[in-house]
Design a protein around this motif. Structure first.
Motif, PDB file in Angstrom:
ATOM      1  N   LEU A 110     -11.559  -2.586   7.580  1.00 47.14           N
ATOM      2  CA  LEU A 110     -13.043  -3.128   7.329  1.00 47.14           C
ATOM      3  C   LEU A 110     -13.861  -2.061   7.563  1.00 47.14           C
ATOM      4  O   LEU A 110     -13.858  -1.525   8.543  1.00 47.14           O
ATOM      5  CB  LEU A 110     -13.275  -4.285   8.134  1.00 47.14           C
ATOM      6  N   GLY A 111     -14.552  -1.932   6.551  1.00 48.16           N
ATOM      7  CA  GLY A 111     -15.973  -0.826   6.634  1.00 48.16           C
ATOM      8  C   GLY A 111     -15.513   0.592   6.539  1.00 48.16           C
ATOM      9  O   GLY A 111     -16.491   1.440   6.625  1.00 48.16           O
ATOM     10  N   LYS A 112     -14.174   0.821   6.186  1.00 52.92           N
ATOM     11  CA  LYS A 112     -13.787   2.111   6.066  1.00 52.92           C
ATOM     12  C   LYS A 112     -13.322   2.389   4.700  1.00 52.92           C
ATOM     13  O   LYS A 112     -12.937   1.604   4.004  1.00 52.92           O
ATOM     14  CB  LYS A 112     -12.766   2.639   7.128  1.00 52.92           C
ATOM     15  N   ALA A 172      17.367   3.589  -7.513  1.00 49.05           N
ATOM     16  CA  ALA A 172      18.249   2.669  -8.245  1.00 49.05           C
ATOM     17  C   ALA A 172      17.581   1.203  -8.075  1.00 49.05           C
ATOM     18  O   ALA A 172      18.007   0.363  -9.121  1.00 49.05           O
ATOM     19  CB  ALA A 172      19.438   2.780  -7.501  1.00 49.05           C
ATOM     20  N   LYS A 173      16.747   1.055  -7.182  1.00 49.16           N
ATOM     21  CA  LYS A 173      16.129  -0.204  -6.850  1.00 49.16           C
ATOM     22  C   LYS A 173      14.494  -0.142  -7.328  1.00 49.16           C
ATOM     23  O   LYS A 173      13.809  -1.211  -7.380  1.00 49.16           O
ATOM     24  CB  LYS A 173      16.286  -0.788  -5.713  1.00 49.16           C
ATOM     25  N   ASN A 174      14.195   0.730  -7.825  1.00 43.24           N
ATOM     26  CA  ASN A 174      12.642   0.978  -8.125  1.00 43.24           C
ATOM     27  C   ASN A 174      11.776   0.634  -6.845  1.00 43.24           C
ATOM     28  O   ASN A 174      10.788  -0.333  -7.417  1.00 43.24           O
ATOM     29  CB  ASN A 174      12.432   0.311  -9.647  1.00 43.24           C
ATOM     30  N   THR A 175      12.046   1.130  -5.724  1.00 41.45           N
ATOM     31  CA  THR A 175      11.418   0.604  -4.713  1.00 41.45           C
ATOM     32  C   THR A 175      11.066   1.688  -3.603  1.00 41.45           C
ATOM     33  O   THR A 175      12.060   2.551  -3.430  1.00 41.45           O
ATOM     34  CB  THR A 175      12.162  -0.710  -3.965  1.00 41.45           C
ATOM     35  N   VAL A 176       9.748   1.435  -3.185  1.00 47.66           N
ATOM     36  CA  VAL A 176       9.576   2.538  -2.292  1.00 47.66           C
ATOM     37  C   VAL A 176       9.155   1.733  -0.826  1.00 47.66           C
ATOM     38  O   VAL A 176       8.764   0.718  -0.895  1.00 47.66           O
ATOM     39  CB  VAL A 176       8.217   3.430  -2.709  1.00 47.66           C
ATOM     40  N   TYR A 177       9.624   2.489   0.233  1.00 42.83           N
ATOM     41  CA  TYR A 177       9.476   1.519   1.534  1.00 42.83           C
ATOM     42  C   TYR A 177       8.546   2.353   2.538  1.00 42.83           C
ATOM     43  O   TYR A 177       8.346   3.746   2.590  1.00 42.83           O
ATOM     44  CB  TYR A 177      10.896   1.390   2.061  1.00 42.83           C
ATOM     45  N   LEU A 178       7.829   1.620   3.461  1.00 44.69           N
ATOM     46  CA  LEU A 178       7.165   2.425   4.441  1.00 44.69           C
ATOM     47  C   LEU A 178       7.694   1.831   5.763  1.00 44.69           C
ATOM     48  O   LEU A 178       7.254   0.422   5.952  1.00 44.69           O
ATOM     49  CB  LEU A 178       5.830   2.288   4.527  1.00 44.69           C
ATOM     50  N   GLN A 179       8.326   2.366   6.477  1.00 44.11           N
ATOM     51  CA  GLN A 179       8.927   1.933   7.954  1.00 44.11           C
ATOM     52  C   GLN A 179       7.818   2.167   9.083  1.00 44.11           C
ATOM     53  O   GLN A 179       7.507   3.374   8.985  1.00 44.11           O
ATOM     54  CB  GLN A 179      10.125   2.565   8.233  1.00 44.11           C
ATOM     55  N   MET A 180       7.417   1.213   9.401  1.00 48.62           N
ATOM     56  CA  MET A 180       6.073   1.437  10.472  1.00 48.62           C
ATOM     57  C   MET A 180       6.558   0.892  12.115  1.00 48.62           C
ATOM     58  O   MET A 180       6.989  -0.132  12.444  1.00 48.62           O
ATOM     59  CB  MET A 180       4.984   0.765  10.294  1.00 48.62           C
ATOM     60  N   ASN A 181       6.578   2.152  12.961  1.00 46.46           N
ATOM     61  CA  ASN A 181       7.306   1.904  14.133  1.00 46.46           C
ATOM     62  C   ASN A 181       6.029   2.176  15.152  1.00 46.46           C
ATOM     63  O   ASN A 181       5.192   2.909  14.879  1.00 46.46           O
ATOM     64  CB  ASN A 181       8.344   2.745  14.403  1.00 46.46           C
ATOM     65  N   SER A 182       6.087   1.826  16.487  1.00 49.88           N
ATOM     66  CA  SER A 182       5.192   1.808  17.438  1.00 49.88           C
ATOM     67  C   SER A 182       3.770   1.596  17.016  1.00 49.88           C
ATOM     68  O   SER A 182       2.693   2.404  17.121  1.00 49.88           O
ATOM     69  CB  SER A 182       5.140   3.522  17.919  1.00 49.88           C
ATOM     70  N   LEU A 183       3.594   0.521  16.364  1.00 47.51           N
ATOM     71  CA  LEU A 183       2.555   0.260  15.865  1.00 47.51           C
ATOM     72  C   LEU A 183       1.194   0.143  16.847  1.00 47.51           C
ATOM     73  O   LEU A 183       1.482  -0.421  18.031  1.00 47.51           O
ATOM     74  CB  LEU A 183       2.408  -0.875  15.019  1.00 47.51           C
ATOM     75  N   LYS A 184       0.062   0.369  16.392  1.00 51.40           N
ATOM     76  CA  LYS A 184      -1.271   0.590  17.256  1.00 51.40           C
ATOM     77  C   LYS A 184      -2.128  -0.479  16.593  1.00 51.40           C
ATOM     78  O   LYS A 184      -2.109  -0.592  15.502  1.00 51.40           O
ATOM     79  CB  LYS A 184      -1.743   2.032  17.383  1.00 51.40           C
ATOM     80  N   PRO A 185      -3.169  -1.093  17.359  1.00 45.61           N
ATOM     81  CA  PRO A 185      -4.226  -1.898  16.625  1.00 45.61           C
ATOM     82  C   PRO A 185      -5.002  -1.299  15.811  1.00 45.61           C
ATOM     83  O   PRO A 185      -5.401  -1.700  14.612  1.00 45.61           O
ATOM     84  CB  PRO A 185      -4.936  -2.067  18.327  1.00 45.61           C
ATOM     85  N   GLU A 186      -5.184   0.110  15.805  1.00 44.93           N
ATOM     86  CA  GLU A 186      -5.693   0.751  14.719  1.00 44.93           C
ATOM     87  C   GLU A 186      -4.988   1.067  13.648  1.00 44.93           C
ATOM     88  O   GLU A 186      -5.872   1.627  12.667  1.00 44.93           O
ATOM     89  CB  GLU A 186      -6.052   2.405  15.478  1.00 44.93           C
ATOM     90  N   ASP A 187      -3.862   0.644  13.560  1.00 43.03           N
ATOM     91  CA  ASP A 187      -3.096   0.657  12.229  1.00 43.03           C
ATOM     92  C   ASP A 187      -3.517  -0.566  11.573  1.00 43.03           C
ATOM     93  O   ASP A 187      -2.989  -0.763  10.215  1.00 43.03           O
ATOM     94  CB  ASP A 187      -1.656   0.796  12.468  1.00 43.03           C
ATOM     95  N   THR A 188      -4.272  -1.314  12.070  1.00 43.48           N
ATOM     96  CA  THR A 188      -4.436  -2.678  11.310  1.00 43.48           C
ATOM     97  C   THR A 188      -5.362  -2.271   9.870  1.00 43.48           C
ATOM     98  O   THR A 188      -6.259  -1.584  10.257  1.00 43.48           O
ATOM     99  CB  THR A 188      -5.300  -3.533  12.128  1.00 43.48           C
ATOM    100  N   ALA A 189      -4.906  -2.793   8.946  1.00 44.80           N
ATOM    101  CA  ALA A 189      -5.591  -2.677   7.558  1.00 44.80           C
ATOM    102  C   ALA A 189      -4.718  -3.221   6.323  1.00 44.80           C
ATOM    103  O   ALA A 189      -3.753  -3.785   6.642  1.00 44.80           O
ATOM    104  CB  ALA A 189      -5.298  -1.030   7.479  1.00 44.80           C
ATOM    105  N   VAL A 190      -5.435  -3.171   5.340  1.00 41.88           N
ATOM    106  CA  VAL A 190      -4.687  -3.619   4.130  1.00 41.88           C
ATOM    107  C   VAL A 190      -3.838  -2.260   3.487  1.00 41.88           C
ATOM    108  O   VAL A 190      -4.644  -1.144   3.294  1.00 41.88           O
ATOM    109  CB  VAL A 190      -5.576  -4.068   3.014  1.00 41.88           C
ATOM    110  N   TYR A 191      -2.813  -2.627   3.199  1.00 45.05           N
ATOM    111  CA  TYR A 191      -1.887  -1.302   2.817  1.00 45.05           C
ATOM    112  C   TYR A 191      -1.487  -1.211   1.378  1.00 45.05           C
ATOM    113  O   TYR A 191      -1.195  -2.571   0.967  1.00 45.05           O
ATOM    114  CB  TYR A 191      -0.716  -1.333   3.516  1.00 45.05           C
ATOM    115  N   TYR A 192      -1.598  -0.402   0.653  1.00 43.93           N
ATOM    116  CA  TYR A 192      -1.485  -0.309  -0.631  1.00 43.93           C
ATOM    117  C   TYR A 192      -0.608   0.800  -0.959  1.00 43.93           C
ATOM    118  O   TYR A 192      -0.581   1.837  -0.545  1.00 43.93           O
ATOM    119  CB  TYR A 192      -3.020  -0.162  -1.390  1.00 43.93           C
ATOM    120  N   CYS A 193       0.282   0.433  -1.895  1.00 43.47           N
ATOM    121  CA  CYS A 193       1.185   1.193  -2.825  1.00 43.47           C
ATOM    122  C   CYS A 193       0.470   1.712  -3.858  1.00 43.47           C
ATOM    123  O   CYS A 193      -0.191   1.254  -4.711  1.00 43.47           O
ATOM    124  CB  CYS A 193       2.580   0.164  -2.852  1.00 43.47           C
ATOM    125  N   ALA A 194       0.783   3.106  -4.298  1.00 43.10           N
ATOM    126  CA  ALA A 194       0.555   3.526  -5.476  1.00 43.10           C
ATOM    127  C   ALA A 194       1.399   4.660  -5.992  1.00 43.10           C
ATOM    128  O   ALA A 194       2.363   5.147  -5.425  1.00 43.10           O
ATOM    129  CB  ALA A 194      -0.768   4.423  -5.106  1.00 43.10           C
TER     130      ALA A 194
END
Length: 124
Positions: A41-43, A75-97
Motif C-alpha cells: 500500500l502506497g508504494k 514442462a508444467k509452464n509454471t514459475v514458483y516463488l518459495q518464500m521463507n523467513s517471512l517478515k511483516p515488511e514482505d506483506t504485499a500483492v505479489y505479481y507474476c510477469a
C-alpha cells in the motif's frame, strides 16, 4: 494471448513460509524470462526475483536474497516463488510477469504480461 495466473498467497506469521505459483498459458513458456514483483500500500511496484528461460540464471532483490527462491518448470509452464523467513515488511500483492528473453530482469517496462496478483500478508 498469454495469461498468467498466480496462486498460493495467504496469511502467515512472521518467520513462516509460503510458496507462490504462477501458471502460464497461451504462448511458448520457454521464450520468456519470468519475474515476480510486489506492491504494498502506497508504494510502487518493486522487483523481487527473476529467472531466465532455462533457469540457468536467477536474480533477487537485496531485500529477499537468502530468503526467497525462484524456480520454474518448463514442462508444467509454471514459475514458483518459495518464500521463507517471512517478515511483516514482505506483506504485499505479489505479481507474476513475463518478459521476452534478453530483456533487463529488474525493469518493470521489460515485462509485457502480468498476472492479477495474489495477496501475501505476514503478521508480527
Amino acid at each position: 494471448q498469454v495469461q498468467l495466473v498466480e496462486s498460493g498467497g495467504g496469511l502467515v506469521q512472521a518467520g513462516g513460509s509460503l510458496r507462490l505459483s504462477c501458471a502460464f498459458s497461451g504462448g511458448t513458456f520457454s521464450r520468456y524470462m519470468m519475474g515476480w514483483f510486489r506492491q504494498s500500500l502506497g508504494k510502487e511496484r518493486e522487483f523481487v526475483a527473476a529467472i531466465t528461460w532455462s533457469g540457468g540464471s536467477v536474480y533477487y532483490a537485496d531485500s529477499v536474497k537468502g530468503r526467497f527462491t525462484i524456480s520454474r518448470d518448463n514442462a508444467k509452464n509454471t514459475v514458483y516463488l518459495q518464500m521463507n523467513s517471512l517478515k511483516p515488511e514482505d506483506t504485499a500483492v505479489y505479481y507474476c510477469a513475463a518478459a521476452p528473453n534478453g530483456k533487463w530482469y529488474s525493469s518493470r517496462d521489460a515485462y509485457v504480461y502480468w498476472g492479477q496478483g495474489t495477496q501475501v500478508t505476514v503478521s508480527s
